[in-house]
Design a protein around this motif. Sequence first.
Motif, PDB file in Angstrom:
ATOM      1  N   ILE A  29       0.836  -1.201   0.000  1.00 46.24           N
ATOM      2  CA  ILE A  29       0.000   0.000   0.000  1.00 46.24           C
ATOM      3  C   ILE A  29       0.872   1.253   0.000  1.00 46.24           C
ATOM      4  O   ILE A  29       0.598   2.214  -0.721  1.00 46.24           O
ATOM      5  CB  ILE A  29      -0.961  -0.019   1.205  1.00 46.24           C
ATOM      6  N   GLU A  30       1.947   1.244   0.774  1.00 48.47           N
ATOM      7  CA  GLU A  30       2.816   2.417   0.851  1.00 48.47           C
ATOM      8  C   GLU A  30       3.594   2.652  -0.439  1.00 48.47           C
ATOM      9  O   GLU A  30       3.758   3.784  -0.877  1.00 48.47           O
ATOM     10  CB  GLU A  30       3.802   2.269   2.011  1.00 48.47           C
ATOM     11  N   HIS A  31       4.090   1.586  -1.057  1.00 48.60           N
ATOM     12  CA  HIS A  31       4.992   1.733  -2.199  1.00 48.60           C
ATOM     13  C   HIS A  31       4.353   1.400  -3.546  1.00 48.60           C
ATOM     14  O   HIS A  31       4.996   1.594  -4.584  1.00 48.60           O
ATOM     15  CB  HIS A  31       6.233   0.864  -2.000  1.00 48.60           C
ATOM     16  N   ASN A  32       3.147   0.851  -3.541  1.00 44.75           N
ATOM     17  CA  ASN A  32       2.403   0.467  -4.743  1.00 44.75           C
ATOM     18  C   ASN A  32       3.040  -0.674  -5.533  1.00 44.75           C
ATOM     19  O   ASN A  32       2.449  -1.164  -6.481  1.00 44.75           O
ATOM     20  CB  ASN A  32       2.175   1.651  -5.683  1.00 44.75           C
ATOM     21  N   LYS A  33       4.245  -1.087  -5.177  1.00 42.24           N
ATOM     22  CA  LYS A  33       4.915  -2.179  -5.878  1.00 42.24           C
ATOM     23  C   LYS A  33       6.013  -2.719  -4.976  1.00 42.24           C
ATOM     24  O   LYS A  33       6.808  -1.941  -4.443  1.00 42.24           O
ATOM     25  CB  LYS A  33       5.528  -1.655  -7.176  1.00 42.24           C
ATOM     26  N   ILE A  34       6.042  -4.041  -4.775  1.00 39.43           N
ATOM     27  CA  ILE A  34       7.105  -4.644  -3.976  1.00 39.43           C
ATOM     28  C   ILE A  34       7.591  -5.909  -4.669  1.00 39.43           C
ATOM     29  O   ILE A  34       6.889  -6.490  -5.498  1.00 39.43           O
ATOM     30  CB  ILE A  34       6.647  -4.977  -2.534  1.00 39.43           C
ATOM     31  N   GLU A  35       8.797  -6.329  -4.312  1.00 36.45           N
ATOM     32  CA  GLU A  35       9.350  -7.574  -4.831  1.00 36.45           C
ATOM     33  C   GLU A  35       9.494  -8.555  -3.682  1.00 36.45           C
ATOM     34  O   GLU A  35      10.044  -8.217  -2.631  1.00 36.45           O
ATOM     35  CB  GLU A  35      10.711  -7.340  -5.490  1.00 36.45           C
ATOM     36  N   THR A  36       8.995  -9.764  -3.889  1.00 35.36           N
ATOM     37  CA  THR A  36       9.033 -10.792  -2.856  1.00 35.36           C
ATOM     38  C   THR A  36       9.031 -12.152  -3.535  1.00 35.36           C
ATOM     39  O   THR A  36       9.046 -12.239  -4.762  1.00 35.36           O
ATOM     40  CB  THR A  36       7.837 -10.628  -1.889  1.00 35.36           C
ATOM     41  N   GLY A  37       9.007 -13.198  -2.745  1.00 37.86           N
ATOM     42  CA  GLY A  37       8.938 -14.543  -3.306  1.00 37.86           C
ATOM     43  C   GLY A  37       7.609 -14.778  -4.002  1.00 37.86           C
ATOM     44  O   GLY A  37       6.588 -14.173  -3.656  1.00 37.86           O
ATOM     45  N   ILE A  38       7.593 -15.663  -4.973  1.00 44.33           N
ATOM     46  CA  ILE A  38       6.400 -15.872  -5.789  1.00 44.33           C
ATOM     47  C   ILE A  38       5.225 -16.373  -4.954  1.00 44.33           C
ATOM     48  O   ILE A  38       4.087 -15.930  -5.137  1.00 44.33           O
ATOM     49  CB  ILE A  38       6.693 -16.818  -6.981  1.00 44.33           C
ATOM     50  N   TYR A  39       5.471 -17.264  -4.007  1.00 45.20           N
ATOM     51  CA  TYR A  39       4.361 -17.809  -3.227  1.00 45.20           C
ATOM     52  C   TYR A  39       3.851 -16.811  -2.198  1.00 45.20           C
ATOM     53  O   TYR A  39       2.657 -16.765  -1.905  1.00 45.20           O
ATOM     54  CB  TYR A  39       4.767 -19.134  -2.583  1.00 45.20           C
ATOM     55  N   THR A 109      12.346 -18.269  -6.768  1.00 48.46           N
ATOM     56  CA  THR A 109      11.738 -17.401  -7.772  1.00 48.46           C
ATOM     57  C   THR A 109      11.172 -16.154  -7.103  1.00 48.46           C
ATOM     58  O   THR A 109      10.388 -16.245  -6.166  1.00 48.46           O
ATOM     59  CB  THR A 109      10.610 -18.137  -8.510  1.00 48.46           C
ATOM     60  N   LEU A 110      11.571 -14.997  -7.600  1.00 52.35           N
ATOM     61  CA  LEU A 110      11.072 -13.733  -7.082  1.00 52.35           C
ATOM     62  C   LEU A 110      10.029 -13.170  -8.035  1.00 52.35           C
ATOM     63  O   LEU A 110      10.036 -13.467  -9.231  1.00 52.35           O
ATOM     64  CB  LEU A 110      12.214 -12.730  -6.910  1.00 52.35           C
ATOM     65  N   ALA A 111       9.157 -12.352  -7.483  1.00 56.05           N
ATOM     66  CA  ALA A 111       8.110 -11.741  -8.290  1.00 56.05           C
ATOM     67  C   ALA A 111       7.820 -10.351  -7.756  1.00 56.05           C
ATOM     68  O   ALA A 111       8.022 -10.070  -6.574  1.00 56.05           O
ATOM     69  CB  ALA A 111       6.841 -12.585  -8.238  1.00 56.05           C
ATOM     70  N   THR A 112       7.344  -9.487  -8.641  1.00 51.53           N
ATOM     71  CA  THR A 112       6.861  -8.184  -8.200  1.00 51.53           C
ATOM     72  C   THR A 112       5.345  -8.238  -8.181  1.00 51.53           C
ATOM     73  O   THR A 112       4.722  -8.824  -9.063  1.00 51.53           O
ATOM     74  CB  THR A 112       7.314  -7.045  -9.134  1.00 51.53           C
ATOM     75  N   ILE A 113       4.778  -7.629  -7.169  1.00 46.10           N
ATOM     76  CA  ILE A 113       3.328  -7.495  -7.087  1.00 46.10           C
ATOM     77  C   ILE A 113       3.044  -6.007  -7.010  1.00 46.10           C
ATOM     78  O   ILE A 113       3.727  -5.266  -6.291  1.00 46.10           O
ATOM     79  CB  ILE A 113       2.735  -8.273  -5.893  1.00 46.10           C
ATOM     80  N   GLU A 114       2.069  -5.565  -7.796  1.00 42.86           N
ATOM     81  CA  GLU A 114       1.757  -4.145  -7.860  1.00 42.86           C
ATOM     82  C   GLU A 114       0.271  -3.960  -8.106  1.00 42.86           C
ATOM     83  O   GLU A 114      -0.406  -4.865  -8.600  1.00 42.86           O
ATOM     84  CB  GLU A 114       2.555  -3.470  -8.970  1.00 42.86           C
ATOM     85  N   PHE A 115      -0.214  -2.781  -7.762  1.00 39.62           N
ATOM     86  CA  PHE A 115      -1.590  -2.446  -8.090  1.00 39.62           C
ATOM     87  C   PHE A 115      -1.668  -2.141  -9.575  1.00 39.62           C
ATOM     88  O   PHE A 115      -0.789  -1.497 -10.133  1.00 39.62           O
ATOM     89  CB  PHE A 115      -2.067  -1.240  -7.280  1.00 39.62           C
ATOM     90  N   VAL A 116      -2.736  -2.607 -10.211  1.00 37.21           N
ATOM     91  CA  VAL A 116      -2.903  -2.404 -11.655  1.00 37.21           C
ATOM     92  C   VAL A 116      -3.223  -0.953 -11.925  1.00 37.21           C
ATOM     93  O   VAL A 116      -3.953  -0.313 -11.225  1.00 37.21           O
ATOM     94  CB  VAL A 116      -4.028  -3.307 -12.188  1.00 37.21           C
TER      95      VAL A 116
END
Length: 116
Positions: A29-39, A109-116
């Motif tokens: 919520i604070e950064h609108n996009k973060i990188e973390t593990g896929i699961y 495996t890393l992934a980014t999750i972000e708000f569309v």
Amino acid sequence: MRHKHGYRKLGRTSSHRKALLKNLAIALIEHNKIETGIYKAKELRSYIEKLTTAARVGDFNAHRHVFAYLQNKEATHKLVTEIAPKYAQRNGGYTRIQRTTFRRGDASTLATIEFV
């Protein structure tokens, strides 16, 4: 067997898992996009989309509901007043997960999750 089991344990106790998802949600919520593990990202997607759907109403009870999960006033306020109104006409699918790379230490495996 884990057939039809509703969530991933992520190798943590229930309280640790709850704290992890809360902290990841606040960071998103604070950064609108973060990188973390896929699961972790896939579990966070379910968590944050339910909160965003609840926050779309925008009234006092929505604030209370979201705050009960996040326990962070700034993140709650931002979600209810800034992020959720953008998705008023959208039925779910508020986040995007993209696989990015592999972590150097353990090849996870890393992934980014972000708000569309």
